[in-house]
Scaffold this active site. Structure first.
Site, PDB file in Angstrom:
ATOM      1  N   THR A  50       0.824  -1.209   0.000  1.00  0.00           N
ATOM      2  CA  THR A  50       0.000   0.000   0.000  1.00  0.00           C
ATOM      3  C   THR A  50       0.855   1.255   0.000  1.00  0.00           C
ATOM      4  O   THR A  50       0.447   2.300  -0.520  1.00  0.00           O
ATOM      5  CB  THR A  50      -0.936  -0.008   1.213  1.00  0.00           C
ATOM      6  OG1 THR A  50      -1.683  -1.228   1.210  1.00  0.00           O
ATOM      7  CG2 THR A  50      -1.886   1.167   1.204  1.00  0.00           C
ATOM      8  N   TYR A 138       6.067 -11.789   4.969  1.00  0.00           N
ATOM      9  CA  TYR A 138       4.897 -11.320   4.233  1.00  0.00           C
ATOM     10  C   TYR A 138       4.628 -12.319   3.117  1.00  0.00           C
ATOM     11  O   TYR A 138       5.356 -12.362   2.120  1.00  0.00           O
ATOM     12  CB  TYR A 138       5.198  -9.920   3.693  1.00  0.00           C
ATOM     13  CG  TYR A 138       4.100  -9.190   2.985  1.00  0.00           C
ATOM     14  CD1 TYR A 138       2.778  -9.629   2.986  1.00  0.00           C
ATOM     15  CD2 TYR A 138       4.390  -8.002   2.304  1.00  0.00           C
ATOM     16  CE1 TYR A 138       1.787  -8.916   2.331  1.00  0.00           C
ATOM     17  CE2 TYR A 138       3.405  -7.280   1.645  1.00  0.00           C
ATOM     18  CZ  TYR A 138       2.112  -7.745   1.656  1.00  0.00           C
ATOM     19  OH  TYR A 138       1.142  -7.028   0.992  1.00  0.00           O
ATOM     20  N   LYS A 166       2.609 -11.784   8.072  1.00  0.00           N
ATOM     21  CA  LYS A 166       1.451 -11.105   7.487  1.00  0.00           C
ATOM     22  C   LYS A 166       0.906 -12.042   6.421  1.00  0.00           C
ATOM     23  O   LYS A 166       1.573 -12.309   5.414  1.00  0.00           O
ATOM     24  CB  LYS A 166       1.818  -9.756   6.886  1.00  0.00           C
ATOM     25  CG  LYS A 166       0.609  -9.062   6.247  1.00  0.00           C
ATOM     26  CD  LYS A 166       0.981  -7.765   5.543  1.00  0.00           C
ATOM     27  CE  LYS A 166      -0.256  -7.175   4.850  1.00  0.00           C
ATOM     28  NZ  LYS A 166       0.061  -5.972   4.051  1.00  0.00           N
ATOM     29  N   VAL A 206      -2.899  -6.401   9.567  1.00  0.00           N
ATOM     30  CA  VAL A 206      -2.192  -5.329   8.879  1.00  0.00           C
ATOM     31  C   VAL A 206      -3.105  -4.930   7.727  1.00  0.00           C
ATOM     32  O   VAL A 206      -3.262  -5.670   6.764  1.00  0.00           O
ATOM     33  CB  VAL A 206      -0.817  -5.770   8.362  1.00  0.00           C
ATOM     34  CG1 VAL A 206      -0.152  -4.622   7.600  1.00  0.00           C
ATOM     35  CG2 VAL A 206       0.067  -6.251   9.502  1.00  0.00           C
TER      36      VAL A 206
END
Length: 296
Positions: A50, A138, A166, A206
């Site tokens: 993001t 991630y 994540k 998250v």
């Protein structure tokens, strides 16, 4: 739930604000970070998906960490995205993030080259060994083209600085397998899983949508922790129209969130090319979904 989530429970995958001409807006980043922490975020993830990490420079990434640290002090944990397709570059970013004041690292699987699992594991271990910071892995194979396989996660869980995941794998069985067999803190990386993953032992989330609804998403976890699971479910369900508008409109979450933040009068600016700003009808739909959630 994980006893002591290493980076807090309610983490925002924060956008990187830019000026209208595309320069890094550090003042805007500080104002947005303060706004998010004031409204319930106890962690901020910088320079992730993001945060447009592919189109920000190494110097900009470091400057962003320093500015946000100055803005939020010790009120929130700062996790810095450092993943690249190149191990040496990733190590350099990790060290720079530590020097700039990050509390932890977010490490995505090396993308594009699609290394096999032994190479993915070696890459992760080298980066984790390069600083004293705790690391969140991630797992987002839809973007990287490479999964961090559950068996790889089980092996990596023994590393003293690899503490969290994540999870954007959309493999709920694998997430529960790893949660049940390790001490890794699992954070939902897809908002539709926030409550479900938390209920089976996850650490929190998250969230991209937390840029525009930080207090509401935090309230879901708070209700669950208070034992009011029915309220938690209602709050989660109420957020789904906004989640869908932001994350399932055919545009990246960066684009939709920046459009909505701008409409709400908060720092954002345009995305950097090749991403392009959302059009008027899309922004109107986002504003309507946000207004409906706020008034619910």
């Amino acid at each position: 739930m994980t006893t002591t989530p290493p980076f807090g429970r309610a983490l925002c995958a924060m956008i990187t604000p830019f000026t209208p001409d595309g320069a890094l807006d550090l003042d805007g980043a500080q104002r947005l970070a303060g706004h998010l922490v004031d409204r319930g975020c106890d962690g901020l993830v910088l320079s992730g998906t993001t945060g447009e990490s592919p189109t920000t420079t190494d110097a900009e990434k470091s400057a962003l960490i320093t500015a946000v640290r100055e803005a939020v002090g010790d009120r929130a944990r700062i996790v810095a995205g450092v993943g690249t397709p190149d191990t040496a570059h990733t190590v350099e970013l990790a060290r720079r993030a530590e020097q700039a004041g990050a509390d932890g690292l977010l490490l995505v699987a090396p993308y594009y080259s699609r290394p096999p699992q032994d190479a993915v594991e070696a890459h992760i271990r080298e980066v984790a060994d390069s600083t004293g910071l705790p690391v969140a892995l991630y797992d987002i194979p839809a973007r990287t083209g490479t999964r961090i396989e559950p068996d790889t996660l089980l092996r990596l869980a023994g590393h003293p600085r690899i503490v969290a995941v994540k999870d954007c794998s959309y493999d709920f069985l694998a997430a529960q397998k790893v949660i049940s067999r390790t001490g890794l803190a699992y954070y939902a990386g897809c908002e539709e899983h926030n409550l479900a993953l938390y209920a089976v032992g996850g650490a929190g989330y998250v969230s991209t949508v937390a840029n525009v609804a930080p207090d509401h998403l935090r309230a879901v976890l708070d209700a669950f922790d208070a034992g009011d699971t029915a309220l938690a479910a209602r709050l989660q369900q109420a957020a789904i129209p906004l989640v869908e508008a932001v994350m399932a409109s055919g545009l990246p979450g960066t684009v939709t969130v920046k459009a909505l933040l701008t409409a709400l009068g908060l720092p954002a600016g345009p995305p950097r090319p090749p991403l392009r700003p959302a059009d008027g009808p899309t922004t109107d739909r986002l504003r309507a979904a946000h207004a409906a959630l706020v008034s619910a």
